[in-house]
Design a protein around this motif. Structure first.
Motif, PDB file in Angstrom:
ATOM      1  N   UNK B 187       0.888  -1.198  -0.018  1.00 48.93           N
ATOM      2  CA  UNK B 187      -0.197   0.359   0.344  1.00 48.93           C
ATOM      3  C   UNK B 187       0.297   1.185   0.281  1.00 48.93           C
ATOM      4  N   UNK B 188      -0.119   2.421   0.273  1.00 49.47           N
ATOM      5  CA  UNK B 188       1.084   3.259   0.392  1.00 49.47           C
ATOM      6  C   UNK B 188      -0.007   4.634   0.583  1.00 49.47           C
ATOM      7  N   UNK B 189       0.728   5.703   0.963  1.00 50.70           N
ATOM      8  CA  UNK B 189      -0.019   7.051   1.534  1.00 50.70           C
ATOM      9  C   UNK B 189       0.248   8.384   0.797  1.00 50.70           C
ATOM     10  N   UNK B 190      -0.242   8.822  -0.099  1.00 52.56           N
ATOM     11  CA  UNK B 190      -0.505  10.052  -1.081  1.00 52.56           C
ATOM     12  C   UNK B 190      -0.635  10.876  -0.529  1.00 52.56           C
ATOM     13  N   UNK B 191      -0.468  12.396  -1.232  1.00 55.37           N
ATOM     14  CA  UNK B 191      -1.016  13.438  -0.881  1.00 55.37           C
ATOM     15  C   UNK B 191      -1.699  14.452  -2.326  1.00 55.37           C
ATOM     16  N   UNK B 198      -9.974  22.166 -11.475  1.00 53.91           N
ATOM     17  CA  UNK B 198      -8.841  21.107 -12.189  1.00 53.91           C
ATOM     18  C   UNK B 198      -8.911  19.812 -11.862  1.00 53.91           C
ATOM     19  N   UNK B 199      -7.678  18.846 -12.648  1.00 56.35           N
ATOM     20  CA  UNK B 199      -8.045  16.951 -12.184  1.00 56.35           C
ATOM     21  C   UNK B 199      -6.348  17.331 -12.303  1.00 56.35           C
ATOM     22  N   UNK B 200      -6.333  15.822 -11.799  1.00 57.35           N
ATOM     23  CA  UNK B 200      -4.564  15.560 -12.113  1.00 57.35           C
ATOM     24  C   UNK B 200      -5.512  13.145 -12.125  1.00 57.35           C
ATOM     25  N   UNK B 201      -4.251  13.383 -12.964  1.00 57.27           N
ATOM     26  CA  UNK B 201      -4.448  11.878 -12.530  1.00 57.27           C
ATOM     27  C   UNK B 201      -2.540  11.525 -11.849  1.00 57.27           C
ATOM     28  N   UNK B 208       9.249  10.030   2.385  1.00 58.05           N
ATOM     29  CA  UNK B 208      10.217   9.567   1.588  1.00 58.05           C
ATOM     30  C   UNK B 208      10.526  10.905  -0.069  1.00 58.05           C
ATOM     31  N   UNK B 209      10.526  10.520  -0.811  1.00 55.74           N
ATOM     32  CA  UNK B 209      10.573  11.733  -1.684  1.00 55.74           C
ATOM     33  C   UNK B 209       9.842  12.106  -2.558  1.00 55.74           C
ATOM     34  N   UNK B 210       8.446  11.948  -1.862  1.00 51.40           N
ATOM     35  CA  UNK B 210       7.067  12.863  -2.576  1.00 51.40           C
ATOM     36  C   UNK B 210       6.902  12.124  -4.323  1.00 51.40           C
ATOM     37  N   UNK B 211       7.594  10.928  -4.355  1.00 55.44           N
ATOM     38  CA  UNK B 211       7.529  10.251  -6.227  1.00 55.44           C
ATOM     39  C   UNK B 211       5.815  10.285  -6.402  1.00 55.44           C
ATOM     40  N   UNK B 212       6.337  10.877  -7.669  1.00 58.07           N
ATOM     41  CA  UNK B 212       4.394  10.620  -7.879  1.00 58.07           C
ATOM     42  C   UNK B 212       4.357   9.416  -8.548  1.00 58.07           C
ATOM     43  N   UNK B 213       2.857   9.692  -8.564  1.00 62.95           N
ATOM     44  CA  UNK B 213       1.985   7.851  -8.754  1.00 62.95           C
ATOM     45  C   UNK B 213       1.013   8.037  -9.463  1.00 62.95           C
ATOM     46  N   UNK B 214       1.106   7.028 -10.971  1.00 61.87           N
ATOM     47  CA  UNK B 214       0.036   7.613 -11.429  1.00 61.87           C
ATOM     48  C   UNK B 214      -1.328   7.189 -10.907  1.00 61.87           C
ATOM     49  N   UNK B 215      -2.164   7.825 -11.192  1.00 65.69           N
ATOM     50  CA  UNK B 215      -3.839   6.834 -10.621  1.00 65.69           C
ATOM     51  C   UNK B 215      -4.065   5.647 -11.525  1.00 65.69           C
ATOM     52  N   UNK B 216      -3.988   6.454 -12.915  1.00 64.16           N
ATOM     53  CA  UNK B 216      -4.540   5.633 -14.293  1.00 64.16           C
ATOM     54  C   UNK B 216      -5.833   6.091 -14.070  1.00 64.16           C
TER      55      UNK B 216
END
Ligand code: HEM
Lengths: 287, 455
Positions: B187-191, B198-201, B208-216
């Motif tokens: 799992x992960x936690x993200x923000x 606006x929208x985001x994917x 850690x490094x706050x790396x981006x995670x694609x949502x799909x």
């Protein structure tokens, strides 16, 4: 009658009950027994009415919620739970001397709730984080647990008093019949301590779990090691140790009595210390 | 069996309850540290609070992030190993008690039980046996029987399975750990901060490094609203979210703090918000056409916006505030091509009617917010919940239920038959004594036995 009047009467009713129970113990005034029990029952009924009134009043003010949302309301509930569990024990064990060691906890909790300057007593609306049915489940279960631990602690004091006395009697071979000799047999106190710890442990476990589920619906993390959570876990560890020491290593008597007292210190810190001495997610108490 | 285990020092070490007490105590004691020393702050913060040397020591011992530190994890691993081995060690014994053949219990053990009583019977052994069975049945105890050398032994028990409660509680703790581990591994936690409109994917890892995670998929924030009680306390933070994929809207939900959005194994929580500096959200309704449109305005970088369908142009030309309640006023310039443009002041969040020669409009202006969402993926959470349920059920079984066993030995001696009634309970001895007392009474009062009570 509004809720603050009813809860105000409750303070003095618990004070009266405490005095009566202590009088029964100190002056061996057995005749007062029924009066003490009746006063406690009355205090509890008045308090129940007060809590319900406060609930109703919050609805009238337009932001209805169960009166379990801040330090004041939780202390009131704490006293309420102590009183009802105590009455049940009195009925079960048929002994009123326990009252002298337990009912004062209900009074202290009410008095502290009503006279402390550290927190407010007005009915306030719920901030978004508290708007959840888990609030009720979490607070009720935790505080029933805390109330049983308070009673276990009172019984722990009682045990140690009696135990000291027996010890002294053995050494001096004296036979004089002191005040403390009127207390129930050590074996019975020990049994009562064990039963209240067990009861509290089941409720505390449920309370911690309810809190974790709530945290997960509000923040997506069921456990975040914030000071309140951590302290409730420490308390849980203390009582788990007590149970194992008893079951597996045969600890009883004095040692379990001391653990009952130590455990309650941990409860107090979880409840009071974390709110006022540490900081964290659960800082609602300071509001 | 014990012989085999005796040799194994390591096994015995991990199977010991002393170790459990030690670990419980150490966990409790060390957990205190992290509640007193603030966790996960910037390094400079600790230097400021405790001085250079102490801060350095804290860092070496991971005290500033102690619950994730190697040594705290080691304690938890020790704890679970202890629990696992202890449970395995005791399982055979517990199982033996659960499945024990109690009709082969030695008679001498029965004769020594603390709770027992002897009754004399006026009828023969067989009739006495029938009567015993009947009385026990009436009291709710279904008895099995077996012929023994000494006579006929009857046995009945309740709650043998409750012996397994201990295993349930201990396994529940391990189950919770397994669930937590699954969450950590898979799992992960993200923000993400998502401005209104606006929208985001992608979202960003919280640690850690706050790396981006694609949502799909695409997540859109249609609007963010906050409301206050009249006391000024915040009442609600609400984000209207829409999930879409390939341009198609799949799911819309308006989330608040205790009511998140779930989609595709992820959960989106309302966690914070922010007014975007220099940006404003306006909604404008044209009375004549009924058309309503949302706009995002800027000030001071943008002079006016156009609503082509209504031939309206408007914008913010000045801002005043905030006032005591943290509210702003906006100066609006408005033109719809008919007559000269209007300029006027309006309050934040206050709908205002604009009267123009040919038409009327309704305008509302407020800050443009970005909603702060927390995103969690935790495939282990259900395992944790199952563990929690097991724990509560297990505790109830252990503390409020007991394993009660009752034997009755019917024997005949020199033409006179007698009954030895005895029993044990692993918990709640007082309650069990009451059960036995009423059974004694049943025996003593029985017309079948026609015998006098005898201890
Ligand atoms: C904090 C975690 C733990 C909890 C909540 C817990 C809970 C319990 C409870 C409620 C009992 C009472 C059983 C009874 O009435 O017979 C018990 C018994 C016991 N526990 Fe634990 N336990 C914990 C950790 C451990 C660990 C780490 C060990 C490792 C050795 C352990 C070993 C035992 C043993 C040997 C018994 C006695 C079992 C028996 O009566 O056959 N416990 N535990």
């Amino acid at each position: 009658m509004n809720s603050s009047q009813l809860l105000g009467i409750t303070i003095f009713a618990y004070l009266l009950a405490s005095i009566l129970y202590i009088a029964i113990f100190i002056f061996r005034a057995k005749k007062l027994g029924v009066v003490a029990s009746l006063v406690t029952v009355a205090a509890w009924l008045i308090q129940t009415a007060g809590i319900i009134m406060r609930w109703v009043e919050s609805y009238k003010m337009g932001y209805g919620h169960a009166p379990l949302s801040n330090m004041y309301e939780s202390l009131v509930f704490f006293a309420w739970a102590i009183a009802i569990i105590y009455l049940w024990i009195e009925w079960k064990f048929k002994n009123r001397l326990i009252g002298a060691f337990v009912v004062p906890f209900a009074f202290i909790s009410m008095a502290y709730a009503s006279f402390s300057t550290e927190f407010g007593r007005t009915i306030k609306p719920l901030v978004p984080a508290l708007q959840s049915n888990w609030l009720i489940g979490h607070v009720v279960t935790c505080f029933i647990g805390y109330a049983s631990f308070a009673i276990a602690c009172g019984l722990g004091f009682m045990y140690i008093l009696k135990d000291r006395r027996e010890q002294a009697k053995k050494e001096n071979k004296q036979k004089s019949d002191g005040l403390i000799d009127t207390l129930p047999q050590l074996r019975l106190i020990d049994d009562a301590i064990y039963k209240t710890i067990v009861f509290g442990f089941v409720w505390l476990s449920t309370g911690i779990i309810a809190g974790a589920i709530w945290a997960n619906t509000a923040w997506g993390t069921y456990w975040s090691w914030d000071p309140k959570e951590t302290w409730s876990l420490i308390t849980w560890f203390v009582y788990a140790s007590a149970l194992h020491a008893r079951f597996v290593r045969g600890w009883n008597g004095r040692r379990i009595a001391w653990i009952a007292i130590l455990g309650f210190v941990s409860v107090i810190f979880t409840y009071y210390g974390v709110n006022f001495l540490l900081s964290g997610l659960h800082s609602y108490g300071s509001a | 069996m014990t012989k085999k285990k005796q040799g194994n020092i390591v096994w015995n070490f991990f199977a010991s309850v002393k170790l459990a007490l030690f670990t419980l105590f150490t966990l409790a004691a060390t957990s205190i540290i992290g509640t007193i020393i603030p966790q996960n702050e910037m390094a400079s913060h600790y230097v400021h609070l405790y001085g250079q040397t102490t801060a350095r020591i804290f860092q070496i011992l991971s005290i500033t992030n102690m619950y994730q530190s190697w040594w705290f994890r080691a304690l938890l691993i020790l704890f679970s190993t202890n629990l696992t081995i202890c449970t395995i060690e005791r399982l055979p014994n517990i199982w033996r008690v659960v499945t024990l053949d109690n009709l082969s219990t030695s008679i001498s053990r029965l004769q020594k039980m603390a709770i027992r009583r002897v009754f004399k019977s006026g009828v023969n052994q067989e009739q006495t046996g029938l009567a015993v069975q009947k009385i026990m049945h009436q009291a709710g105890w279904q008895a099995d029987q077996r012929a023994r050398d000494e006579g006929t032994l009857f046995f009945s028990q309740k709650g043998a399975w409750t012996r397994l409660g201990v295993i349930m509680v201990h396994t529940s703790i391990l189950t919770i750990f397994v669930g937590a581990l699954i969450g950590k591994l898979y799992g992960f936690k993200a923000g993400v901060m998502l401005p209104e409109g606006s929208s985001t994917n992608i979202v960003y890892k919280s640690s850690g490094d706050h790396s981006p995670i694609p949502l799909g998929f695409t997540l859109r924030c249609n609007a963010f609203n906050l409301s206050y009680y009249d006391t000024g306390m915040p009442k609600e933070y609400r984000s209207d979210l829409t999930v879409s994929k390939n341009g198609k809207d799949l799911l819309s939900k308006s989330i608040v703090v205790n009511d998140p959005l779930q989609f595709g194994g992820l959960t989106f929580y309302q966690s914070s918000f922010q007014a975007i500096p220099g940006q404003f959200a306006a909604s404008l309704t044209s009375k004549s056409t009924g058309a309503k449109q949302k706009f995002f305005l800027r000030y001071p970088t943008e002079r006016a916006r156009l609503w082509p369908a209504e031939k309206v142009r408007f914008g913010i030309t000045d801002i005043a505030g905030p006032n005591m309640r943290q509210k702003y006023r906006y100066k609006i310039w408005f033109s719809d091509g008919k007559g000269s443009p209007s300029t006027f002041w309006i309050d934040q969040n206050h709908p205002v009617k604009i009267e123009r020669p040919g038409n009327n409009y309704l305008l509302l202006v407020k800050p443009r917010f970005a909603t702060g969402l927390q995103i969690a993926k935790d495939p282990g959470v259900w395992v944790v919940y199952i563990g929690c349920i097991m724990m509560i059920l297990g505790l109830i079984i252990i503390f409020f239920m007991s394993h009660r066993r009752i034997w009755a030995l019917v024997s005949e001696n020199e033409g006179e038959s007698s009954i030895l009634l005895c029993g044990t309970s692993n918990k709640d001895k007082v309650g069990f004594e009451k059960v036995m007392t009423s059974l004694y009474k049943g025996f003593a009062d029985s017309q079948f036995l026609r015998g006098e009570k005898h201890e």
